[in-house]
Design an enzyme around this catalytic site. Structure first.
Site, PDB file in Angstrom:
ATOM      1  CG  HIS A  98      -0.318  -0.026   2.529  1.00 51.68           C
ATOM      2  ND1 HIS A  98       0.250  -1.176   3.047  1.00 51.68           N
ATOM      3  CD2 HIS A  98      -0.139   0.932   3.464  1.00 51.68           C
ATOM      4  CE1 HIS A  98       0.735  -0.924   4.250  1.00 51.68           C
ATOM      5  NE2 HIS A  98       0.524   0.361   4.530  1.00 51.68           N
ATOM      6  CG  HIS A 100       0.947   5.665   4.127  1.00 55.49           C
ATOM      7  ND1 HIS A 100       0.087   5.797   5.187  1.00 55.49           N
ATOM      8  CD2 HIS A 100       1.542   4.444   4.251  1.00 55.49           C
ATOM      9  CE1 HIS A 100       0.162   4.709   5.934  1.00 55.49           C
ATOM     10  NE2 HIS A 100       1.029   3.864   5.385  1.00 55.49           N
TER      11      HIS A 100
END
Length: 118
Positions: A98, A100
């Site tokens: 993932h 940010h």
């Protein structure tokens, strides 16, 4: 598989979804460090950049650019940080790749840059 992001993708647990495509989902993290802080997650499970196939990684990069532009416009930010951790010792806490996207603002007093001084 006991992956919290896979459970969010499969709608097994709730999350605040900011954006979604066929290949990615973007959610608000539980702890935002700035207004608009968003997690961009590939729907295909891979633990980190190192085991992610090139096609998924390219899609993630394109979506990060699109989403960052959207978040800057929506929130009136003046820039953004794109952050990623790969592996436990790099402070990765959820082992599903993932990114940010952290919108930045004038005088926000965040310091997300690497400190020198080894």
């Amino acid at each position: 598989m006991d992956c919290v992001f896979c459970k969010i993708i499969n709608r097994e647990i709730p999350a605040e979804i900011v954006d979604e495509t066929d290949e990615t989902i973007a959610i608000v993290p539980l702890e935002q460090v700035s207004k608009g802080h968003t997690l961009l997650i590939p729907k295909k499970h891979c633990e980190s950049i190192l085991d992610c196939d090139d096609e998924t990684l390219c899609t993630l990069g394109k979506e990060a650019k699109r989403l960052a532009k959207m978040l800057i416009e929506k929130n009136g930010a003046t820039g953004f940080n794109l952050l990623n951790a790969n592996g436990k010792d790099a402070q990765q806490t959820v082992f599903h790749l993932h990114l940010h996207i952290v919108p930045r603002y004038s005088n926000d007093e965040l310091d997300l840059w690497i400190k020198q001084g080894l």
